[in-house]
Design an enzyme around this catalytic site. Structure first.
Site, short mmCIF file in Angstrom:
data_model
loop_
_atom_site.label_atom_id
_atom_site.label_comp_id
_atom_site.label_asym_id
_atom_site.label_seq_id
_atom_site.Cartn_x
_atom_site.Cartn_y
_atom_site.Cartn_z
N MET A 290 0.84 -1.19 0.00
CA MET A 290 0.00 0.00 0.00
C MET A 290 0.87 1.25 0.00
O MET A 290 1.84 1.34 0.75
CB MET A 290 -0.92 0.00 1.24
N GLU A 325 4.90 0.87 -5.85
CA GLU A 325 4.44 1.74 -4.76
C GLU A 325 5.12 3.10 -4.80
O GLU A 325 4.50 4.12 -4.48
CB GLU A 325 4.66 1.06 -3.40
#
Length: 890
Positions: A290, A325
């Site tokens: 994330m 990411e």
């Protein structure tokens, strides 16, 4: 009113009042496994109103809210209401709030720390627990009351209060000055003066969406590096955090991050705006990773690599994931989609940038642009060929269903379409357009047209006209090529995996860059990148007596169907040692042939013949495509023992000679291609049942469990454990259970999990099922399911197990991405009409709203495989039997 006809305000928060700044204080007690806090939100009143509506999940216990204004110290609401279905809390105040007035809303909150992998939650390690957040897409509301929509950006001040001796992390660096309590917050600071607790205040963030807010608390250790900005010369610290027992495995991911950041700054001409970038590796994590701004988070196998025994697959996964990411620090974080229907603006871009363009600059020897074809483009086309597919830009008004669109269409198809555009306009112009887009929308939100206009500005091309149908319409075309007297005629129709498109489903006309490869007089390849098909069909002049093909380098998002004669000629050219066709061309040919045969547009025998013609191929990635496509055939005819046996013999003859040539020993001096080709060949030969390879792996496993860890190179862990589970009986199974209980690395654990699903013994399968329920981490359950689904003997028992414990799985994974993965992992392997009917019957009457797309895709897959079996069994069997009679036996 139907759901689709609901007005947008039925799903979106009112915008009369917007947040400008959050001041958040959170006290985390890892002993009691609870958190509590208070949030003070500075508001902008856009239109006078007496009500405030924001998000808060039902797991939070909230204190009464209060407002402070320039004239009123505390204004309490006269009415408070909560809607659980929309997770909204509404406050009505006794007087209208005037426009532009400085108003602060204060709410206290508390909740237990659970293992939900969602919101603010706990993760376990050998010596206790720690806490971290996962807010994407709509889970910030599980940690604090907030305006939990991407459009409603604000700045954040975060203060974390925790027991002394622990490390607190957030998006920004910690301030040197200890945090002090504000009026009304004193209870949260209990124990701070006595130094039993520590209050850490962090710098103010830039404006950002709530899903990017992050914080964590635990006994973390770290490794540190830095990078120097090529734009400003600033040096920024980079760290990777995890628990002390794992931190030694974090160096590779840290190194990739240090290499990626300056490259992104250069290609975007926009400096990374934060003073630091951390990565936190968690032992319990729902998605892979994330992109929280300044504090990336992710699961162990996404970031950790044994420095003493690294395996190539893990290295590539970690490097691609880390680069992906980091790409989000620009695409998603600096510039954010206005709503989740434009999710692809960040995920597609992060995929093509992080796993292709930038990764290729860091590891050119990995051939990541070519690998994109097998791993990303083909995955996208496989999903988009289903009737239940959806457009890249998909309507998703209800935030409760956003999880479903985090799929191969938002990631892989979007990335493939962007890659096609980049190849068409030129990568330099494409990146220049990306830079223009970012600079025009710094710290703001955007929609598709903003990106197209920016790339159009850089290229002078009408990009919206070129791209709109690729993102707004469902599906993609198959181009049918027929010879004419002067060249070729090309026709486009929507491609379906289960057969030709019906007229009502064949309305879209795509603007298709053809990438037309032809042959010059001296016999050199020439690629016409300006040839475009923008109508149903058109003719193109070329000399068909010389080799040619469409979709040069497999840059396009489409399939190409040639006549059997033309395909045979192309296959002959592709098999030459001095072929005109590139690595990418040969990969695309294999993938197209198998997909077209599945759809009934080409005989499966023609696809198998193409594979056989390429048996002298040297490139790993071509062999990787061959193995994947043979796996698709096997997984379709899995209940036909005769065809399975023939296909396994075919696999053995293709791959065993490569094993004999390359052996089992890995060398640091060899190329990445050789390393991966060795691993692939040993895997395929073993799974095909080659007795020599199976015996070698069994011997190595025996040495490994006797204590010689060097007996199994890291690259062979998965296939060796799998072989031990298939051929080793109860003894082999129990040895793998011990490895699962005490793994040396995340890769070892994942290999053990998959192997535990490979046993053919029904009693041992039941042990695996029990393990899933009683002692598996939530994040690992999907790996168990994947391993079981690949085991033909376990498919029906897995279905029975899932259906028996369905309610338990729904409760366990209600707030995560995992549930839809389990549904697909349970049902997608079937290929008989009775199985489709049984699946539909089981889910009839159930609330499938959180995974209905995954279920529909699984049902479509069963239907397509059923049709393929009915259409092609005799053709496949005849070809394989003829091959077996005429081929040279090993």
């Amino acid at each position: 009113m139907s759901e689709t006809a609901k007005p947008s305000d039925a799903y979106r928060l009112p915008t009369d009042v917007r947040p400008k700044h959050y001041d958040i204080t959170v006290r985390t007690d890892l002993v009691k496994e609870t958190f509590e806090g208070v949030v003070k939100i500075d508001l902008e009143v856009v239109r006078p109103t007496a009500s405030i509506v924001l998000n808060a999940a039902a797991n939070l216990v909230l204190t009464p809210a209060s407002l402070s204004t320039p004239t009123v110290t505390q204004l309490a609401p006269i009415e408070t209401s909560y809607d659980e279905s929309t997770q909204r809390i509404s406050y009505t105040f006794p007087q209208e709030l005037p426009k532009d007035n400085k108003i602060t809303l204060r709410i206290g909150f508390a909740a237990p720390l659970t293992g939900s992998m969602s919101g603010y939650y706990k993760s376990a390690w050998d010596k206790g627990i720690y806490s971290l957040t996962q807010f994407e897409p709509t889970k910030a509301r599980r940690a604090l009351p907030c305006w939990d929509e991407p459009l409603l950006k604000a700045t954040f001040d975060v203060t974390l209060i925790s027991r002394a001796g622990l490390v607190s992390l957030s998006n920004m660096p910690a301030l040197a000055t200890p945090a002090a309590p504000q009026a009304g917050d004193e209870a949260l600071y209990a124990g701070v003066e006595a130094k039993e607790w520590v209050a850490t205040k962090f710098e103010t963030t830039p404006p950002m969406s709530t899903y990017l807010l992050a914080y964590a608390n635990g006994p973390f250790a770290h490794l540190e590096s830095s990078y120097k900005s090529p734009l400003s010369g600033k040096v920024r610290p980079l760290r990777i955090y995890t628990t002390p027992d794992l931190i030694h495995q974090g160096q590779f991911a840290l190194d990739v991050k240090a290499k990626a950041l300056p490259l992104y700054e250069q290609v975007f001409d926009v400096e990374f705006p934060l003073p630091k970038l951390d990565t936190l590796v968690a032992s319990d994590f729902d998605s892979g990773a994330m992109e929280n701004w300044g504090l990336i988070t992710g699961r162990t196998n996404a970031y950790l690599l044994d420095p003493n025994n690294p395996d190539m697959r893990a290295k590539k996964q970690i490097a691609g994931g880390q680069s992906h990411e980091v790409a989000h620090m620009w695409f998603g974080n600096i510039t954010t989609m206005a709503w989740w229907d434009n999710l692809y603006l960040k995920e597609g871009f992060a995929t093509v940038m992080g796993q292709s363009i930038i990764l290729d600059k860091i590891f050119p020897e990995w051939k990541v642009d070519s690998e994109f074809i097998n791993n990303i483009l083909d995955e996208a086309l496989a999903l988009d060929a289903k009737p239940s597919s959806h457009p890249i830009e998909v309507e998703c008004p209800d935030a409760n269903n956003v999880n479903q669109i985090f799929d191969a269409l938002s990631y892989a198809k979007a990335a493939s379409v962007l890659r096609m555009l980049s190849k068409y306009v030129g990568e330099d112009k494409f990146l220049q357009g990306a830079s223009i887009y970012l600079k025009k929308h710094l710290y703001a939100n955007s929609v598709s047209r903003d990106l197209w206009e920016a790339i159009g500005e850089a290229t002078g091309i009408d990009i919206p006209n070129l791209m709109d149908n690729w993102v707004s319409k469902i599906g993609f075309p198959v181009l049918t090529v027929t010879d004419t007297e002067t060249g070729i005629r090309v026709r486009q129709d929507r491609f379906f995996e289960d057969g030709p498109a019906k007229p009502e489903d064949n309305q879209t006309i795509w603007t298709v860059p053809l990438g037309l490869l032809t042959t010059s007089q001296p016999g050199q390849a020439i690629v016409n990148n300006e040839a475009v098909l923008s109508e149903r069909e058109a003719e193109f002049r070329l000399d068909t007596s010389k080799p040619f093909k469409l979709n040069a380098d497999t840059n396009g998002v489409f399939r190409v169907l040639y006549s059997p004669e033309r395909l045979a000629a192309i296959a002959t050219e592709a098999a030459k040692s001095d072929t005109l066709f590139t690595l990418n061309d040969r990969m695309g040919l294999i993938n197209d042939a198998m997909a077209l045969s599945k759809a009934g547009l080409l005989k499966v025998s023609a696809a198998l013949n193409l594979v056989y013609n390429l048996r002298e191929e040297k490139e790993f990635l071509v062999w990787s495509g061959i193995s994947s496509n043979l796996g698709i055939v096997l997984s379709t005819w899995w209940e036909n023992d005769h065809i399975v046996e023939l296909l396994n013999s075919f696999r053995k003859q293709l791959f065993a000679p490569i094993v004999n040539k390359l052996g089992y020993q890995y060398s640091k001096a060899e190329t990445a291609d050789i390393t991966q080709l060795r691993t692939l060949s040993i895997t395929q030969a073993a799974r095909g049942g080659d007795p020599v390879v199976v015996k070698e792996l069994q011997d190595r496993f025996a040495k490994y469990i006797a204590g010689d860890k060097s007996a199994i190179p890291a690259d062979l862990l998965t296939v060796t454990f799998h072989t031990a589970a298939v051929h080793g009986g109860a003894e082999g199974y129990e040895a793998i259970v011990k490895i699962y209980d005490h793994p040396d690395t995340p890769s070892v654990k994942t290999a053990a999990i998959r192997a535990l699903g490979a046993t053919p013994d029904s009693e041992l399968m039941e042990k695996t099922f029990s393990m899933i329920r009683t002692r598996s981490r939530n994040q690992d359950v999907m790996y168990f399911f994947y391993g079981l689904n690949q085991n033909f003997k376990a498919r029906k028992p897995l279905r029975a197990f899932f259906e028996k414990h369905y309610d338990e799985f729904v409760t366990r994974f209600e707030a995560t991405f995992t549930l839809k993965r389990l549904v697909k992992g349970t049902y997608a392997g079937f290929s008989a009409e009775k199985d489709r009917e049984q699946t539909e019957a089981f889910f009839k009457g159930k609330d499938t709203s959180r995974y209905d797309q995954g279920l529909a895709q699984a049902l479509d897959g069963i239907k397509a495989k059923t049709a393929w079996i009915e259409r092609s069994t005799s053709d496949a069997q005849e070809w394989l039997e003829n091959w077996e009679k005429t081929s040279t036996k090993l």
